[in-house]
Each structure stands twice: as structure tokens, then as C-alpha cells.
Design a protein around this motif. Structure first.
Motif: not given
Length: 534
Positions: A26-29, A34-35, A53-56
């Protein structure tokens, strides 16, 4: 998938780690699937959508770290324990969330679960922090402003706190709230066991009486814990003391005579008292978390006003509240006391002028002669030159004022926390009202039995000799404003169940019927009493 552990609540908790390759790190994008799922299931333009959206699109719940696991566990534990706080058990479907967590396999399913966990968390956090209900929806006297934290605010608080500590900040941490929760558990168990037993026949019972009604009252007081067990069938000194203890704990005149009022309160069921505690917990959630190191607490149902310093009651006096009619009931809200007025004038509210005084003036121009009638420039009007019959409530052009005096409706001092409801605390020449058991007589403002002593206590923070200072101004007879160097928060509350300073449970009558309305709304929202055995 998630490893699963069993919590003390009996609901399986999705807990430790996530092994799905879709969200392995979860540290990676997060991956696109999932997005897209989060974007799909979070309502467009909502706080939840903006937050992700703000937290990618980094997940809050379904990641594979210990922090994610801790959040999941704390959320499910919290949802499973909402009944402890008097919230509806089935409002958040904790077991359903666990099932979805356990069954999620694809990145899309994880995205859907992520959004659902966030949605439920936001609702749960809001209910725990500021209450299940909105006060203004219940009664027009509940004008208290409850400022909810935004969904984004709750989510930021959660994600920036360590070890999911944000959950510990949601419910009120006040001594009153914790003690009410303890009383709730005790009453729930009592209700399950059938309550306090046989009720007492309606009859006036006093020292020296005997008979079945006396025995029934003795037995009920023993069950309630107001006296030790005894076999005496006589209304003796031990029973007298038990009656007085009960009366004190219920705001009744402690004369030791069990008249209709005392017997009515004595016969209220454990379920009735439990409802009052549920309502008190909700009301406690409505109050500001920061009450003020020094604050004024007016409990309308208790007909009392207190000054509280660092959690301790340092001054207390009896109070008179608004009469129980639609236009006179005292409202509930919080504000800050800024000043007091010694030797105040009474500037008669427009509602009293038109509803009470105008009809009298139309019958007799010399009526209410102790009140000055003034024009828009403040000049006194000659009553004999005015035909009051030509005016109506809507076009009456004058104001009315009672100059300072001992007979002034506000007495000799008033305490101001300017507000749009035109409510304040004040003295009164009608001292006899404070001897009454139920004290709802005013037009809405709060009258104090010991206003001078109240003033001394407030002034003690800024005057070396507050009593001498007060009386020096009082002796002038002139209307004088005295500013408080430190403004004092004022909380006008209405609490029919509360915990006294020594930890004793206190109950009061629902004089305005507001608590019944709140209970009805809580029931409609899903709050339920425990089942009675048998």
C-alpha cells in the motif's frame, strides 16, 4: 484475504494483514482497478471522493500494514459496542462489513469495501461525537448549535493519529458521560430482572402509618437502595429517612411525607429511568467538549444554577425557569457571559408589551403605572394624551421600561450573555417562588434565588473584595454595567438524569416534555430497551 480473530464482542474481526496481490504494497501507488473502484463507489463530488483523490487513492482500511489492520479492528470493535453508548445496535451492520472484508478477492471488490468502510466510519464517528439526532429537529426550544466534524475532518483525524487513537476521542470523555454509561448498564440488567418489584398504592403516607401501602413503599425503597432491609410494618424513623433520601435524589421537597408527587416518582419503572439515561447520554454528546475551566451550568429540569471551577461545583443556587407554555419555555444553548448590570432597568420585551400590557392599557390608560412608556427617542409618553385603542400588536409604536428599583422585574442585578433569544440570568422580587418544588414561572429568563452571592462569586476573579465592590455600586441606585474581565461560558441544559458530585444518581421530572420527544426520536432511529425476563 484477511486473517481473522475473535473479539470480546463475539463478532469476527478482519484484523491483521491483507494477502491479495492487488494490494500487496500500500505504500506504492494503488493499481488502476482499485482506483477506479473507489472512484465508482464514492459519490462524485462528495467529501469521501475528494479525500481519496487528495491522497492518491491510498487505502485507509484495506492495506496490508499493521496500521490498516489496527484501524479495521478498532472500527469493527467500535461498531459492535455502540449499544454501550445508547446508540442503535443494528445501525452500522458490523457483521455485514466483516463478511464483505472476508469475501473480497479482486481489487474492485477491495475498492468497494474500502469506500463502504469509510462511509460507515464517518456515520459512526459523527454519531459518537455529536449525537445521533439533531436537536433542532426535535423541539423548537432545542436551539443548541451542534457543530459536526466534516467527514474529511474525521478521516484526516483518523489517518494522522497514531495506533488508531482517534477512536478514543470520539465519545465524550467527561466524568458525567462515563458515569451515565455505568448507570445505563446497571439499569439494563435491572430491567432484564423485572425492575424494583411491586408499586406503591397512591395514598398519603407519613410517620406513624401502618398497612400494606407502607410495606409496599418500604420494600420498594429497599430494592432501590434508599434504605436497609427491615421487617417493620410501621412508617418509622428508618422509613422516614429512606423517603427523604429518595426525595433528595429526585428533586422533591425532602419533608419525609410520601404524598402523590413522591409516590408517582417512586412508582416510575426502571425502564422509565433507563430511557432518561439514554436521553442524557445523547444530550451529553450535544454539549461542547470544552465547557470552560470556569463555567456556569443551568439545569432547567433541576431548577438550579451552578458555577463550576476545574470540574468542581463552587457555587449553587435555586433557579426559576420559563413557564411551560409554548412562548415561555426556556431554550437550551451555550454562550459566554460578558457582563452584569447592577440596578438594571427592565426594557419590556415586545411580546410582553403587545400580549399582556397593551390590552390592559386599552381598558385603562393608567394600568401598569410602574412601567414608563417611551417613544422612539426614549422620551416618556403622557398616557393621558394617547388613545391606546387605536393600536394593535403589529402597529403599537411605543417601548416600555421599568426604572431601577427593588420592585423591578429583574430585581437588583442581571447577568448578561448577549444572545438572539434575549435570555439572561437575573434577580427577582418574587422570592417566594424559590420555595416551590417545581419552579417554572418566568417568561423564559432564568431567575436566581441568590443573585448577590452569584455576583460575588463571579467578581471574585477580578476584585479583591467582591462583596464590598458590588454593594458600593448597588448603593448608588444607578444602572451600572460591570464587565467580566474573563468571559464565562454559560450552558443552559435540560437533564432529567444526571450524576451528582458524590457519584449519586439523580432524576428529575420532564417538566417541558422534551426528553420524551428525544426518546421517541431515538426509538425511531433504532434505539431499544432490553427485553424483560419472564
Amino acid at each position: 484475504m484477511f486473517s481473522v480473530l475473535r473479539a470480546s464482542t463475539g463478532i469476527a474481526l478482519a484484523a491483521c494483514f491483507l494477502t491479495s496481490s492487488a494490494m500487496a504494497n500500500t505504500e506504492a501507488k494503488p493499481d488502476t482497478a482499485f482506483q477506479m473502484a473507489v472512484a465508482e463507489f464514492a459519490p462524485s463530488g462528495s467529501e469521501i471522493a475528494d479525500f481519496y483523490r487528495e491522497r492518491g487513492f491510498v487505502p485507509v482500511w484495506v492495506g496490508d500494514t499493521a496500521a490498516h489492520a489496527e484501524r479495521r479492528q478498532r472500527l469493527i470493535e467500535g461498531l459492535s459496542a455502540v449499544e454501550l453508548h445508547g446508540l442503535p445496535a443494528n445501525a452500522y451492520d458490523a457483521q455485514g462489513l466483516v463478511d464483505r472484508l472476508q469475501s473480497a478477492k479482486s481489487a474492485r471488490q477491495l475498492g468497494a469495501v474500502e469506500v463502504e468502510l469509510t462511509r460507515v466510519f464517518a456515520a459512526y464517528a459523527q454519531d459518537m461525537r455529536t449525537g445521533l439526532l439533531r436537536p433542532s429537529d426535535i423541539d423548537d426550544g432545542l436551539v443548541r448549535k451542534v457543530e459536526p466534524t466534516s467527514t474529511a475532518g474525521h478521516l484526516r483525524g483518523l489517518t494522522t493519529s497514531e495506533d488508531a487513537a482517534y477512536f478514543d476521542q470520539l465519545a465524550p470523555s467527561s466524568t458525567q458521560y462515563r458515569a451515565l454509561m455505568k448507570q445505563k448498564l446497571a439499569l439494563e440488567e435491572l430491567v432484564r430482572q423485572g425492575g424494583w418489584g411491586t408499586t406503591v398504592p397512591q395514598a398519603k403516607l407519613e410517620l406513624g402509618d401502618t398497612g400494606p401501602a407502607v410495606i409496599a413503599m418500604r420494600n420498594r425503597l429497599v430494592e432501590m437502595g434508599f434504605m436497609n432491609p427491615t421487617a417493620s410494618p410501621v412508617f418509622d424513623d428508618a422509613l422516614l429517612a429512606g423517603v427523604q433520601r429518595f426525595q433528595i435524589a429526585h428533586g422533591l421537597a425532602a419533608d419525609g411525607v410520601a404524598g402523590p408527587g413522591t409516590i408517582t416518582e417512586l412508582n416510575r419503572t426502571a425502564s422509565d429511568r433507563l430511557k432518561a439515561v439514554y436521553v442524557a447520554l445523547e444530550r451529553e454528546r450535544w454539549l461542547p467538549r470544552e465547557r470552560g475551566e470556569r463555567h456556569i451550568l443551568v439545569n432547567q429540569a433541576d431548577f438550579s444554577a451552578k458555577i463550576v471551577d476545574d470540574g468542581f461545583i463552587t457555587f449553587e443556587t435555586r433557579a426559576v425557569i420559563g413557564k411551560n407554555t409554548h412562548d415561555r419555555r426556556s431554550p437550551e444553548f451555550s454562550d459566554k457571559m460578558e457582563h452584569m448590570v447592577i440596578n438594571p432597568s427592565w426594557y419590556v420585551p415586545r411580546s410582553i408589551i403587545t400580549k399582556e400590557y397593551l390590552p390592559q392599557l386599552q381598558s385603562n390608560p393608567n394600568a401598569v403605572g410602574h412601567i414608563q412608556i417611551t417613544d422612539r427617542s426614549g422620551r416618556q409618553v403622557n398616557r393621558g394624551a394617547v388613545d391606546f385603542t387605536q393600536f394593535t400588536a403589529s402597529n403599537f409604536p411605543f417601548a416600555m421600561r421599568q426604572p431601577p428599583s427593588k420592585s423591578n422585574a429583574l430585581g437588583l442585578v442581571k447577568f448578561m450573555f448577549p444572545n438572539k433569544h434575549n435570555i439572561y440570568l437575573h434577580d427577582t422580587p418574587q422570592k417566594s417562588l424559590f420555595a416551590r418544588e417545581s419552579r417554572a414561572f418566568s417568561h423564559g429568563c432564568i431567575r436566581l434565588a441568590q443573585p448577590f452571592e452569584f455576583a460575588y462569586a463571579l467578581l471574585a476573579k477580578q476584585e479583591e473584595n467582591p462583596k464590598a465592590f458590588f454593594h458600593r455600586i448597588l448603593a448608588t441606585g444607578k444602572e451600572t454595567t460591570v464587565k467580566l474581565e474573563q468571559h464565562v461560558p454559560v450552558h443552559l441544559i435540560y437533564r432529567t438524569a444526571f450524576i451528582g458530585p458524590k457519584g449519586e444518581v439523580q432524576y428529575r421530572r420532564d417538566v417541558y416534555g422534551r426528553d420524551q420527544k428525544i426518546w421517541n426520536a431515538l426509538q425511531k432511529a433504532g434505539v431499544a430497551l432490553p427485553d424483560v425476563q419472564g
